[in-house]
Design a protein around this motif. Structure first.
Motif, mmCIF file in Angstrom:
data_model
loop_
_atom_site.group_PDB
_atom_site.id
_atom_site.type_symbol
_atom_site.label_atom_id
_atom_site.label_comp_id
_atom_site.label_asym_id
_atom_site.label_seq_id
_atom_site.Cartn_x
_atom_site.Cartn_y
_atom_site.Cartn_z
ATOM 1 N N ASN A 166 29.291 -19.199 121.937
ATOM 2 C CA ASN A 166 30.121 -20.402 121.857
ATOM 3 C C ASN A 166 29.788 -21.271 120.632
ATOM 4 O O ASN A 166 30.619 -22.049 120.177
ATOM 5 N N THR B 198 41.162 -28.821 123.010
ATOM 6 C CA THR B 198 40.343 -29.245 124.149
ATOM 7 C C THR B 198 39.657 -30.556 123.784
ATOM 8 O O THR B 198 39.064 -30.675 122.706
ATOM 9 N N ASP C 52 20.681 -23.958 121.384
ATOM 10 C CA ASP C 52 21.397 -24.837 120.448
ATOM 11 C C ASP C 52 20.442 -25.357 119.372
ATOM 12 O O ASP C 52 19.233 -25.411 119.583
ATOM 13 N N ASP D 235 18.991 -21.027 116.155
ATOM 14 C CA ASP D 235 20.016 -21.006 115.099
ATOM 15 C C ASP D 235 20.675 -19.628 115.172
ATOM 16 O O ASP D 235 20.036 -18.618 114.842
ATOM 17 N N TYR E 44 37.959 -22.323 109.047
ATOM 18 C CA TYR E 44 37.621 -22.261 110.474
ATOM 19 C C TYR E 44 38.531 -21.244 111.176
ATOM 20 O O TYR E 44 38.058 -20.369 111.910
ATOM 21 N N THR F 249 36.568 -32.395 119.006
ATOM 22 C CA THR F 249 38.005 -32.488 118.700
ATOM 23 C C THR F 249 38.372 -33.917 118.328
ATOM 24 O O THR F 249 39.104 -34.153 117.354
ATOM 25 N N ARG G 207 20.725 -28.421 118.578
ATOM 26 C CA ARG G 207 20.504 -29.779 119.099
ATOM 27 C C ARG G 207 19.611 -29.696 120.345
ATOM 28 O O ARG G 207 20.095 -29.736 121.477
ATOM 29 N N ILE H 139 32.220 -28.098 125.165
ATOM 30 C CA ILE H 139 32.666 -27.006 126.035
ATOM 31 C C ILE H 139 31.473 -26.137 126.452
ATOM 32 O O ILE H 139 31.408 -25.672 127.590
ATOM 33 N N LYS I 279 37.691 -17.707 113.149
ATOM 34 C CA LYS I 279 38.069 -17.522 114.550
ATOM 35 C C LYS I 279 39.024 -16.346 114.725
ATOM 36 O O LYS I 279 39.057 -15.728 115.792
ATOM 37 N N SER J 132 37.067 -32.246 123.608
ATOM 38 C CA SER J 132 35.622 -32.443 123.450
ATOM 39 C C SER J 132 35.418 -33.552 122.419
ATOM 40 O O SER J 132 36.349 -33.940 121.706
ATOM 41 N N GLN K 231 26.385 -29.402 124.124
ATOM 42 C CA GLN K 231 27.423 -30.439 124.217
ATOM 43 C C GLN K 231 28.794 -29.793 124.387
ATOM 44 O O GLN K 231 28.944 -28.581 124.299
ATOM 45 N N TYR L 86 32.138 -29.484 115.471
ATOM 46 C CA TYR L 86 31.829 -30.919 115.434
ATOM 47 C C TYR L 86 31.315 -31.312 114.038
ATOM 48 O O TYR L 86 31.618 -32.382 113.520
HETATM 49 N N1 LIG Z 1 37.331 -28.240 121.278
HETATM 50 C C1 LIG Z 1 38.399 -27.493 120.979
HETATM 51 O O1 LIG Z 1 39.544 -27.966 120.948
HETATM 52 C C2 LIG Z 1 38.217 -26.038 120.673
HETATM 53 C C3 LIG Z 1 39.370 -25.256 120.545
HETATM 54 C C4 LIG Z 1 39.214 -23.913 120.256
HETATM 55 C C5 LIG Z 1 37.951 -23.357 120.128
HETATM 56 N N2 LIG Z 1 36.853 -24.153 120.252
HETATM 57 C C6 LIG Z 1 35.541 -23.514 120.121
HETATM 58 O O2 LIG Z 1 34.817 -23.743 121.312
HETATM 59 C C7 LIG Z 1 33.418 -23.844 120.996
HETATM 60 C C8 LIG Z 1 32.856 -25.160 121.488
HETATM 61 O O3 LIG Z 1 33.638 -26.224 120.969
HETATM 62 P P1 LIG Z 1 33.239 -27.762 121.136
HETATM 63 O O4 LIG Z 1 34.474 -28.543 121.020
HETATM 64 O O5 LIG Z 1 32.363 -27.924 122.316
HETATM 65 O O6 LIG Z 1 32.408 -27.946 119.763
HETATM 66 P P2 LIG Z 1 31.000 -28.591 119.358
HETATM 67 O O7 LIG Z 1 30.976 -28.589 117.873
HETATM 68 O O8 LIG Z 1 30.825 -29.876 120.077
HETATM 69 O O9 LIG Z 1 29.925 -27.566 119.946
HETATM 70 C C9 LIG Z 1 29.357 -26.565 119.179
HETATM 71 C C10 LIG Z 1 27.861 -26.487 119.486
HETATM 72 O O10 LIG Z 1 27.326 -25.453 118.674
HETATM 73 C C11 LIG Z 1 26.081 -25.890 118.160
HETATM 74 N N3 LIG Z 1 25.780 -25.163 116.925
HETATM 75 C C12 LIG Z 1 26.395 -25.265 115.723
HETATM 76 N N4 LIG Z 1 25.824 -24.460 114.824
HETATM 77 C C13 LIG Z 1 24.834 -23.800 115.480
HETATM 78 C C14 LIG Z 1 23.887 -22.814 115.097
HETATM 79 N N5 LIG Z 1 23.826 -22.351 113.828
HETATM 80 N N6 LIG Z 1 23.018 -22.349 116.026
HETATM 81 C C15 LIG Z 1 23.045 -22.832 117.300
HETATM 82 N N7 LIG Z 1 23.906 -23.771 117.724
HETATM 83 C C16 LIG Z 1 24.788 -24.248 116.815
HETATM 84 C C17 LIG Z 1 26.266 -27.371 117.917
HETATM 85 O O11 LIG Z 1 25.005 -28.032 117.836
HETATM 86 C C18 LIG Z 1 27.104 -27.761 119.140
HETATM 87 O O12 LIG Z 1 26.263 -28.124 120.230
HETATM 88 C C19 LIG Z 1 33.316 -23.634 119.491
HETATM 89 O O13 LIG Z 1 33.133 -22.259 119.226
HETATM 90 C C20 LIG Z 1 34.683 -24.070 119.002
HETATM 91 O O14 LIG Z 1 34.974 -23.491 117.755
HETATM 92 C C21 LIG Z 1 36.953 -25.472 120.509
#
Ligand SMILES: NC(=O)c1ccc[n+]([C@@H]2O[C@H](COP(=O)([O-])OP(=O)(O)OC[C@H]3O[C@@H](n4cnc5c(N)ncnc54)[C@H](O)[C@@H]3O)[C@@H](O)[C@H]2O)c1
Length: 258
Positions: A89, A196, A36, A62, A163, A201, A38, A17, A167, A198, A15, A94
């Protein structure tokens, strides 16, 4: 097609990004392992890619579990015969519970967001070494830099700080992995996305903070998931053959303001 013949694994690709990285890399000719927790959503991304004529494989994984990460690398290798690119990633974002301030939860975030990167890196490195190299892209965040903004917005919750702690660790870890991967032509870089839009967010960050962060970015905008895929493509491809150990903020000009 800039990734023709390459094989990529995107953790957390089901899902947000991560899904965008999968779709973009498949468009550029890579076969993509979508790893993932999921799995049903990962399968949906797989079928989106294959229906468009690309190659993909959804894998339940995982990232914080060594056996699971090893199985992920093996499944993708068995299906496509190589692994050239890993995007670390996956993160607790979420699913973040900002009310949980326990040490157990902090440990869990470190396990997934930080140690998960080491675990997945170790899972693919033997394959990359045998192939003569590879590119690993870790995902950090603007949250690694913006503590003062959060204080300003009075977002006084510790899980958000936890968090950011994980990071900012990703930035150091990226340099460390680049040093250990260098002799094997394994390049390791990171992207630090800004805010971003998503689903994560929209769920985790209040509209007030999103608006505040947009206003402090010099371009005055937030990103869409697709906006991050060009930098990932650059880091995955030969265009960045001499780049390693770097973290690139892709944030509409936010962290440069300090
Ligand atoms: N969206 C933003 O604004 C933003 C900004 C900076 C950084 N990020 C980073 O970008 C990445 C993606 O962000 P996003 O907004 O798509 O978040 P998201 O939470 O929607 O996506 C994260 C994905 O990781 C999977 N996941 C979580 N734990 C897991 C595990 N133990 N094993 C396997 N999969 C696992 C989740 O099921 C999910 O599909 C993340 O690393 C997030 O920290 C996001």
């Amino acid at each position: 097609m800039r990734l023709k013949g390459k094989v990529a694994i995107v953790t957390g690709g089901a899902q947000g990004i991560g899904r965008a990285y999968c779709l973009r890399f498949a468009q550029e000719g890579a076969a993509v392992g979508i790893a993932d927790l999921r799995i049903e959503q990962a399968k949906a991304v797989e079928s989106e890619i294959t229906k468009a004529g690309g190659k993909a494989l959804a894998v339940h994984a995982d990232v914080s579990n060594e056996e699971s990460a090893d199985a992920m690398a093996k499944q993708v290798f068995d299906r496509f015969g190589r692994v050239d690119i890993l995007i670390n990633n996956a993160a607790i974002y979420y699913d973040m519970d900002s009310r949980d301030q326990s040490i157990a939860y902090l440990r869990k975030m470190i396990d997934v967001n930080l140690i998960g990167i080491i675990i997945c890196g170790r899972a693919v490195c033997p394959i990359m070494k045998d192939q003569g190299g590879g590119s690993i892209i870790n995902i950090s965040s603007g949250a690694a830099y913006v503590l003062p903004q959060q204080v300003k917005f009075k977002a006084n919750n510790f899980s958000t700080y936890h968090y950011g702690l994980t990071k900012s660790g990703v930035i150091y870890l990226t340099k460390m992995m680049a040093v250990t991967g260098g002799p094997y032509n394994i390049r390791v870089n990171a992207i630090a996305p800004g805010v971003t839009m998503s689903e994560a967010t929209k769920k985790v960050v209040s509209p007030q903070i999103i608006e505040g962060l947009r206003n402090v970015a010099v371009l005055g905008k937030s990103l869409e998931p697709w906006d991050l895929t060009g930098t990932a493509l650059y880091l995955a491809s030969e265009d960045s053959a001499m780049v390693t150990g770097q973290t690139i903020p892709v944030d509409a000009g936010m962290v440069m303001l300090g």
